[in-house]
Design a protein around this motif. Structure first.
Motif, PDB file in Angstrom:
ATOM      1  N   ARG A 185       0.767  -1.145  -0.128  1.00 33.74           N
ATOM      2  CA  ARG A 185       0.145   0.002   0.032  1.00 33.74           C
ATOM      3  C   ARG A 185       0.898   1.312  -0.082  1.00 33.74           C
ATOM      4  O   ARG A 185       1.820   1.682   0.822  1.00 33.74           O
ATOM      5  CB  ARG A 185      -0.731   0.126   1.185  1.00 33.74           C
ATOM      6  CG  ARG A 185      -1.941   1.298   1.110  1.00 33.74           C
ATOM      7  CD  ARG A 185      -2.841   1.525   2.355  1.00 33.74           C
ATOM      8  NE  ARG A 185      -3.734   0.081   2.574  1.00 33.74           N
ATOM      9  CZ  ARG A 185      -3.813  -0.754   3.472  1.00 33.74           C
ATOM     10  NH1 ARG A 185      -2.970  -0.506   4.534  1.00 33.74           N
ATOM     11  NH2 ARG A 185      -4.570  -1.616   3.549  1.00 33.74           N
ATOM     12  N   THR A 186       0.656   2.374  -1.004  1.00 34.99           N
ATOM     13  CA  THR A 186       1.107   3.487  -1.130  1.00 34.99           C
ATOM     14  C   THR A 186      -0.114   4.549  -0.942  1.00 34.99           C
ATOM     15  O   THR A 186      -0.791   4.662  -2.025  1.00 34.99           O
ATOM     16  CB  THR A 186       2.141   3.629  -2.254  1.00 34.99           C
ATOM     17  OG1 THR A 186       3.025   2.686  -2.129  1.00 34.99           O
ATOM     18  CG2 THR A 186       2.589   5.068  -2.381  1.00 34.99           C
ATOM     19  N   VAL A 187       0.129   5.488  -0.106  1.00 35.07           N
ATOM     20  CA  VAL A 187      -1.128   6.387  -0.238  1.00 35.07           C
ATOM     21  C   VAL A 187      -0.373   7.407  -1.056  1.00 35.07           C
ATOM     22  O   VAL A 187       0.737   8.037  -0.756  1.00 35.07           O
ATOM     23  CB  VAL A 187      -1.211   7.021   1.443  1.00 35.07           C
ATOM     24  CG1 VAL A 187      -2.223   8.120   1.190  1.00 35.07           C
ATOM     25  CG2 VAL A 187      -1.783   5.973   2.201  1.00 35.07           C
ATOM     26  N   ALA A 188      -0.999   7.715  -2.220  1.00 41.40           N
ATOM     27  CA  ALA A 188      -0.699   8.741  -3.189  1.00 41.40           C
ATOM     28  C   ALA A 188      -1.547  10.071  -3.075  1.00 41.40           C
ATOM     29  O   ALA A 188      -0.537  11.005  -3.351  1.00 41.40           O
ATOM     30  CB  ALA A 188      -1.255   8.080  -4.402  1.00 41.40           C
ATOM     31  N   TRP A 189      -2.509  10.089  -2.627  1.00 37.99           N
ATOM     32  CA  TRP A 189      -3.041  11.656  -2.413  1.00 37.99           C
ATOM     33  C   TRP A 189      -4.165  11.470  -1.349  1.00 37.99           C
ATOM     34  O   TRP A 189      -4.915  10.509  -1.322  1.00 37.99           O
ATOM     35  CB  TRP A 189      -3.799  12.080  -3.709  1.00 37.99           C
ATOM     36  CG  TRP A 189      -4.133  13.417  -3.498  1.00 37.99           C
ATOM     37  CD1 TRP A 189      -3.542  14.719  -3.658  1.00 37.99           C
ATOM     38  CD2 TRP A 189      -5.458  13.858  -3.264  1.00 37.99           C
ATOM     39  NE1 TRP A 189      -4.230  15.845  -3.582  1.00 37.99           N
ATOM     40  CE2 TRP A 189      -5.681  15.235  -3.226  1.00 37.99           C
ATOM     41  CE3 TRP A 189      -6.677  13.245  -2.873  1.00 37.99           C
ATOM     42  CZ2 TRP A 189      -6.589  16.065  -3.123  1.00 37.99           C
ATOM     43  CZ3 TRP A 189      -7.951  13.907  -2.782  1.00 37.99           C
ATOM     44  CH2 TRP A 189      -7.881  15.241  -2.803  1.00 37.99           C
ATOM     45  N   SER A 190      -4.080  12.412  -0.231  1.00 42.91           N
ATOM     46  CA  SER A 190      -5.059  12.475   0.806  1.00 42.91           C
ATOM     47  C   SER A 190      -5.697  13.891   0.890  1.00 42.91           C
ATOM     48  O   SER A 190      -5.074  14.794   0.763  1.00 42.91           O
ATOM     49  CB  SER A 190      -4.414  12.525   2.071  1.00 42.91           C
ATOM     50  OG  SER A 190      -3.788  10.987   2.164  1.00 42.91           O
ATOM     51  N   GLY A 191      -7.377  13.914   0.516  1.00 39.55           N
ATOM     52  CA  GLY A 191      -8.062  14.983   0.691  1.00 39.55           C
ATOM     53  C   GLY A 191      -8.815  15.230   1.974  1.00 39.55           C
ATOM     54  O   GLY A 191      -8.687  14.224   2.661  1.00 39.55           O
ATOM     55  N   SER A 192      -9.603  16.127   2.081  1.00 39.55           N
ATOM     56  CA  SER A 192     -10.427  16.430   3.255  1.00 39.55           C
ATOM     57  C   SER A 192     -11.492  15.390   3.092  1.00 39.55           C
ATOM     58  O   SER A 192     -11.859  14.813   4.209  1.00 39.55           O
ATOM     59  CB  SER A 192     -11.024  17.806   3.121  1.00 39.55           C
ATOM     60  OG  SER A 192     -10.079  18.648   3.055  1.00 39.55           O
ATOM     61  N   TYR A 193     -12.045  14.927   2.015  1.00 36.58           N
ATOM     62  CA  TYR A 193     -13.137  13.736   1.817  1.00 36.58           C
ATOM     63  C   TYR A 193     -12.906  12.610   1.368  1.00 36.58           C
ATOM     64  O   TYR A 193     -13.749  11.697   1.471  1.00 36.58           O
ATOM     65  CB  TYR A 193     -14.290  14.429   1.121  1.00 36.58           C
ATOM     66  CG  TYR A 193     -14.847  15.971   1.700  1.00 36.58           C
ATOM     67  CD1 TYR A 193     -15.738  15.728   2.884  1.00 36.58           C
ATOM     68  CD2 TYR A 193     -14.434  17.043   1.409  1.00 36.58           C
ATOM     69  CE1 TYR A 193     -16.236  17.038   3.363  1.00 36.58           C
ATOM     70  CE2 TYR A 193     -14.896  18.104   2.182  1.00 36.58           C
ATOM     71  CZ  TYR A 193     -15.640  18.044   3.019  1.00 36.58           C
ATOM     72  OH  TYR A 193     -16.225  19.151   3.413  1.00 36.58           O
ATOM     73  N   LEU A 194     -11.543  12.341   0.498  1.00 33.66           N
ATOM     74  CA  LEU A 194     -11.247  10.854   0.037  1.00 33.66           C
ATOM     75  C   LEU A 194      -9.908  10.837  -0.146  1.00 33.66           C
ATOM     76  O   LEU A 194      -9.043  11.894   0.269  1.00 33.66           O
ATOM     77  CB  LEU A 194     -11.991  10.863  -1.378  1.00 33.66           C
ATOM     78  CG  LEU A 194     -11.583  11.661  -2.398  1.00 33.66           C
ATOM     79  CD1 LEU A 194     -10.283  11.240  -3.302  1.00 33.66           C
ATOM     80  CD2 LEU A 194     -12.840  11.808  -3.621  1.00 33.66           C
TER      81      LEU A 194
END
Length: 154
Positions: free
Chosen positions: A26-35
């Motif tokens: 798992r690599t977290v690529a982008w984190s937004g406020s809602y997704l």
């Protein structure tokens, strides 16, 4: 990999290339406020792991490989069973038990979109064992989360 999770700021990248080239479980690529967007590499005969996110809808897309998607109302009642391959997506409603197993002969490369955010921004977990034992993998304080209900894992 050239992608970096920059948090809830505008971002553009070649999602298919990044997904195919991702070597980590798992690599977290982008984190937004809602997704949140994560990339995953599932080894031959490996799986994402049977789990249920009570308050998180999830979209999973295969960019390489062959898998078996299973879902249902109970961990012993997986009434949905579908083979999926490159280009297919799996839509997981919040509250559904689900798993995707690699049934092919090469690593299965997928990306997944969680809504709301589900993992620590920028998190990289090289293997499923590391991910399963990670006790520091919570969404960012600045993300919009419902009143927290713990995930369940089989």
């Amino acid at each position: 990999m050239s992608i970096e999770d920059i948090g809830p700021r505008p971002q553009a990248f070649d999602l298919e290339t990044e997904t195919i080239e991702n070597p980590s479980y798992r690599t977290v690529a982008w984190s937004g406020s809602y997704l949140q967007v994560t990339l995953m590499s599932i080894p031959v005969n490996g799986d994402i792991g049977l789990e249920k996110h009570a308050q998180t809808d999830q979209f999973i897309r295969l960019d390489r490989g062959r898998g078996r998607a299973q879902m249902g109302p109970g961990k012993d009642e997986l009434t949905f069973d579908q083979e999926v391959t490159d280009g297919w997506c799996v839509i997981v409603p919040a509250g559904s038990w689900h798993n995707v197993t690699n049934i092919g002969d090469e690593p299965m490369q997928v990306y997944t979109v969680y809504a709301p955010q589900h993992h620590q921004p920028g998190k990289v977990q090289e293997t499923k064992a590391i991910a399963d034992s990670d006790t520091d993998d919570e969404p960012a304080d600045w993300s919009v989360q419902p009143d927290r209900v713990a995930d369940q894992h089989a």
